[in-house]
Design a protein around this motif. Structure first.
Motif, PDB file in Angstrom:
ATOM      1  N   LYS A 191      -0.918   0.142  -6.714  1.00 51.15           N
ATOM      2  CA  LYS A 191      -0.462   0.951  -7.895  1.00 51.15           C
ATOM      3  C   LYS A 191       0.299   2.009  -7.683  1.00 51.15           C
ATOM      4  O   LYS A 191       0.745   2.676  -8.714  1.00 51.15           O
ATOM      5  CB  LYS A 191      -1.690   1.391  -8.443  1.00 51.15           C
ATOM      6  CG  LYS A 191      -2.883   0.419  -8.976  1.00 51.15           C
ATOM      7  CD  LYS A 191      -3.968   1.191  -9.532  1.00 51.15           C
ATOM      8  CE  LYS A 191      -4.866   0.023  -9.975  1.00 51.15           C
ATOM      9  NZ  LYS A 191      -6.259   0.607 -10.677  1.00 51.15           N
ATOM     10  N   GLN A 251       0.911  -1.053  -0.136  1.00 53.29           N
ATOM     11  CA  GLN A 251       0.083   0.053  -0.076  1.00 53.29           C
ATOM     12  C   GLN A 251       0.803   1.254   0.095  1.00 53.29           C
ATOM     13  O   GLN A 251       1.046   1.952   1.102  1.00 53.29           O
ATOM     14  CB  GLN A 251      -0.825  -0.233   1.259  1.00 53.29           C
ATOM     15  CG  GLN A 251      -2.162  -1.279   1.137  1.00 53.29           C
ATOM     16  CD  GLN A 251      -2.481  -1.293   2.423  1.00 53.29           C
ATOM     17  OE1 GLN A 251      -2.149  -1.903   3.523  1.00 53.29           O
ATOM     18  NE2 GLN A 251      -3.907  -0.961   2.556  1.00 53.29           N
ATOM     19  N   GLY A 266       2.564   5.219  -1.503  1.00 53.31           N
ATOM     20  CA  GLY A 266       2.020   6.390  -1.666  1.00 53.31           C
ATOM     21  C   GLY A 266       3.190   7.300  -1.323  1.00 53.31           C
ATOM     22  O   GLY A 266       4.075   6.926  -0.398  1.00 53.31           O
ATOM     23  N   ILE A 298      -6.121   9.404   3.476  1.00 56.03           N
ATOM     24  CA  ILE A 298      -5.564   9.144   2.318  1.00 56.03           C
ATOM     25  C   ILE A 298      -4.805   7.745   2.399  1.00 56.03           C
ATOM     26  O   ILE A 298      -4.030   7.674   3.341  1.00 56.03           O
ATOM     27  CB  ILE A 298      -4.738  10.478   1.819  1.00 56.03           C
ATOM     28  CG1 ILE A 298      -5.491  11.755   1.834  1.00 56.03           C
ATOM     29  CG2 ILE A 298      -3.867  10.002   0.584  1.00 56.03           C
ATOM     30  CD1 ILE A 298      -4.642  12.795   1.841  1.00 56.03           C
ATOM     31  N   GLU A 299      -5.047   6.968   1.514  1.00 54.90           N
ATOM     32  CA  GLU A 299      -4.739   5.681   1.667  1.00 54.90           C
ATOM     33  C   GLU A 299      -3.686   5.084   0.549  1.00 54.90           C
ATOM     34  O   GLU A 299      -4.223   5.455  -0.694  1.00 54.90           O
ATOM     35  CB  GLU A 299      -5.833   4.800   2.045  1.00 54.90           C
ATOM     36  CG  GLU A 299      -6.529   4.879   3.148  1.00 54.90           C
ATOM     37  CD  GLU A 299      -7.549   3.879   3.810  1.00 54.90           C
ATOM     38  OE1 GLU A 299      -7.687   2.899   3.013  1.00 54.90           O
ATOM     39  OE2 GLU A 299      -8.450   4.391   4.349  1.00 54.90           O
ATOM     40  N   VAL A 334      -0.433   4.892  -6.309  1.00 54.03           N
ATOM     41  CA  VAL A 334      -1.207   5.928  -6.273  1.00 54.03           C
ATOM     42  C   VAL A 334      -2.215   5.973  -4.886  1.00 54.03           C
ATOM     43  O   VAL A 334      -2.401   4.873  -4.421  1.00 54.03           O
ATOM     44  CB  VAL A 334      -1.997   6.155  -7.604  1.00 54.03           C
ATOM     45  CG1 VAL A 334      -1.078   6.412  -8.749  1.00 54.03           C
ATOM     46  CG2 VAL A 334      -3.028   5.027  -7.450  1.00 54.03           C
ATOM     47  N   THR A 335      -2.377   7.239  -4.188  1.00 53.58           N
ATOM     48  CA  THR A 335      -3.347   7.344  -3.066  1.00 53.58           C
ATOM     49  C   THR A 335      -4.683   7.479  -3.445  1.00 53.58           C
ATOM     50  O   THR A 335      -5.024   8.024  -4.398  1.00 53.58           O
ATOM     51  CB  THR A 335      -2.540   8.309  -2.401  1.00 53.58           C
ATOM     52  OG1 THR A 335      -2.446   9.624  -2.952  1.00 53.58           O
ATOM     53  CG2 THR A 335      -1.145   7.974  -1.831  1.00 53.58           C
ATOM     54  N   TYR A 336      -5.755   7.142  -2.533  1.00 54.69           N
ATOM     55  CA  TYR A 336      -6.970   7.225  -2.542  1.00 54.69           C
ATOM     56  C   TYR A 336      -7.554   7.773  -1.384  1.00 54.69           C
ATOM     57  O   TYR A 336      -7.141   7.707  -0.222  1.00 54.69           O
ATOM     58  CB  TYR A 336      -7.717   5.820  -2.913  1.00 54.69           C
ATOM     59  CG  TYR A 336      -7.173   5.369  -4.267  1.00 54.69           C
ATOM     60  CD1 TYR A 336      -7.828   5.731  -5.423  1.00 54.69           C
ATOM     61  CD2 TYR A 336      -6.261   4.288  -4.275  1.00 54.69           C
ATOM     62  CE1 TYR A 336      -7.353   4.750  -6.479  1.00 54.69           C
ATOM     63  CE2 TYR A 336      -5.760   3.808  -5.392  1.00 54.69           C
ATOM     64  CZ  TYR A 336      -6.315   3.913  -6.525  1.00 54.69           C
ATOM     65  OH  TYR A 336      -6.009   3.346  -7.646  1.00 54.69           O
ATOM     66  N   PHE A 337      -8.595   8.534  -1.440  1.00 55.24           N
ATOM     67  CA  PHE A 337      -9.509   9.063  -0.360  1.00 55.24           C
ATOM     68  C   PHE A 337     -10.381   8.034   0.213  1.00 55.24           C
ATOM     69  O   PHE A 337     -11.202   7.295  -0.919  1.00 55.24           O
ATOM     70  CB  PHE A 337     -10.171  10.260  -0.567  1.00 55.24           C
ATOM     71  CG  PHE A 337      -9.309  11.689  -0.794  1.00 55.24           C
ATOM     72  CD1 PHE A 337      -9.148  12.254   0.336  1.00 55.24           C
ATOM     73  CD2 PHE A 337      -9.395  12.089  -2.010  1.00 55.24           C
ATOM     74  CE1 PHE A 337      -8.386  13.533   0.204  1.00 55.24           C
ATOM     75  CE2 PHE A 337      -8.495  13.287  -2.266  1.00 55.24           C
ATOM     76  CZ  PHE A 337      -7.946  13.964  -1.006  1.00 55.24           C
ATOM     77  N   ALA A 338     -10.408   7.772   1.195  1.00 56.36           N
ATOM     78  CA  ALA A 338     -11.325   6.858   2.076  1.00 56.36           C
ATOM     79  C   ALA A 338     -12.158   7.656   3.203  1.00 56.36           C
ATOM     80  O   ALA A 338     -11.312   8.226   3.832  1.00 56.36           O
ATOM     81  CB  ALA A 338     -10.916   5.596   2.257  1.00 56.36           C
ATOM     82  N   SER A 379      -1.983   2.531  -2.157  1.00 56.83           N
ATOM     83  CA  SER A 379      -2.369   1.424  -2.826  1.00 56.83           C
ATOM     84  C   SER A 379      -1.272   0.285  -3.459  1.00 56.83           C
ATOM     85  O   SER A 379       0.010   1.021  -3.562  1.00 56.83           O
ATOM     86  CB  SER A 379      -3.404   1.605  -3.908  1.00 56.83           C
ATOM     87  OG  SER A 379      -2.685   2.394  -5.063  1.00 56.83           O
TER      88      SER A 379
END
Length: 311
Positions: free
Chosen positions: A187, A114, A116, A182-183, A189-193, A185
């Motif tokens: 990939k 995970q 980022g 902000i997590e 790249v980071t994502y909001f959750a 991944s």
């Protein structure tokens, strides 16, 4: 208020035969709305603005009490047992919640799976042993520091975007919260959750410590396709009207920011009031229920609509 106590106890109930899942130091539960709804049963919502469910929050963050990195200087290379928090951090319930999440705002526990960021993020893992000292001894007995740290795996940043104090009861100071994370991944790249839930405080030697926490994850693809359980008006009309036969007349919703108030006249002639908080994925979360007594005061109640169906 006895009904509210039962609700708090049910919210934080630990089931001994169920393995506890931790997310960010909190007991974690999926967002539940009862039985899934088939898509062919959702034709009534085709004219709704489903796009609103896909958009993240634009609310200002609340966990901003740590103003500079010098705050962390006394805690370098110390484990949680060597840390003694300044009493100024936990003098009041509000200060405890805000300081706890302000410290965690600078924390990250990104992993190989995970990823980022572009190098060091915030203060890395330094804030975690500090934050762990915000908890009561009972919390420490139930959740070790290593379990606490691992529950943040993949988290790179944390914002507190909603914080509402709920009615106190028998030494318990509960809060409703919503978190924006902000997590990382696989990939890179980071994502909001987003998560909403409850924090429960207890007073320990004139200081307020966190005793329990529970979080519910927010899904942004459920409501656009399976809707009514997410809308306060539908919840009241269906669960308490159709299922429980309690509503004679449902009054128009009053909304102030993310707080929704729905009043109705009961089949028993009494006035009722339901309070909902609207979270980022636009789900309306039922927070409290009230019934007006003979003297015109709102009394806290707890009506379980599931019992109406079973009965």
């Amino acid at each position: 208020m006895k009904h509210f106590t039962k609700w708090i106890n049910r919210t934080f109930n630990h089931y001994p035969r169920k393995k506890l899942t931790l997310v960010m130091g909190s007991q974690y539960e999926p967002q539940i709305f009862g039985q899934p709804v088939e898509r062919n049963q959702t034709s009534l919502i085709s004219n709704k603005d489903a796009e609103k469910y896909f958009r993240p929050s634009s609310l200002p963050i609340k966990n901003t009490l740590v103003k500079n990195i010098q705050f962390f200087d006394p805690y370098y290379e110390k484990n949680y047992k060597e840390i003694k928090l300044p009493t100024t951090l936990t003098r009041t319930p509000d200060e405890t919640v805000l300081n706890y999440f302000s410290i965690l705002r600078e924390a990250e526990n990104l992993t190989q799976n995970q990823l980022g960021g572009c190098g060091t993020v915030g203060m890395a893992k330094l804030p975690y042993p500090i934050a762990y000292n915000f908890f009561t001894k009972d919390y420490h007995k139930g959740i070790s520091y290593n379990e606490y740290l691992q529950s943040f795996a993949g988290i790179g940043h944390l914002n507190l975007i909603k914080m509402n104090r709920l009615p106190d009861e028998e030494g318990i100071v509960p809060y409703f919260i919503e978190l924006e994370s902000i997590e990382g991944s696989s990939k890179g790249v980071t994502y909001f959750a987003y998560y909403y839930g409850y924090v429960q405080l207890k007073k320990v030697q004139n200081l307020y410590k966190i005793d329990q926490m529970k979080l519910y994850g927010e899904d942004f693809l459920c409501a656009p396709y399976h809707l009514w359980q997410h809308e306060a008006e539908a919840v009241v009309a269906i669960m308490y009207g159709e299922w429980c036969k309690l509503i004679k007349k449902q009054l128009p919703t009053k909304q102030d920011g993310y707080v929704k108030t729905i009043d109705y006249i009961g089949t028993d002639g009494a006035d009722y009031r339901f309070i909902f908080y609207q979270v980022t994925n636009d789900t309306d979360v039922l927070i409290s229920q009230y019934k007006k007594d003979s003297e015109g005061n709102w009394e806290s109640i707890r009506i379980n609509p599931i019992k109406c169906v079973k009965d």
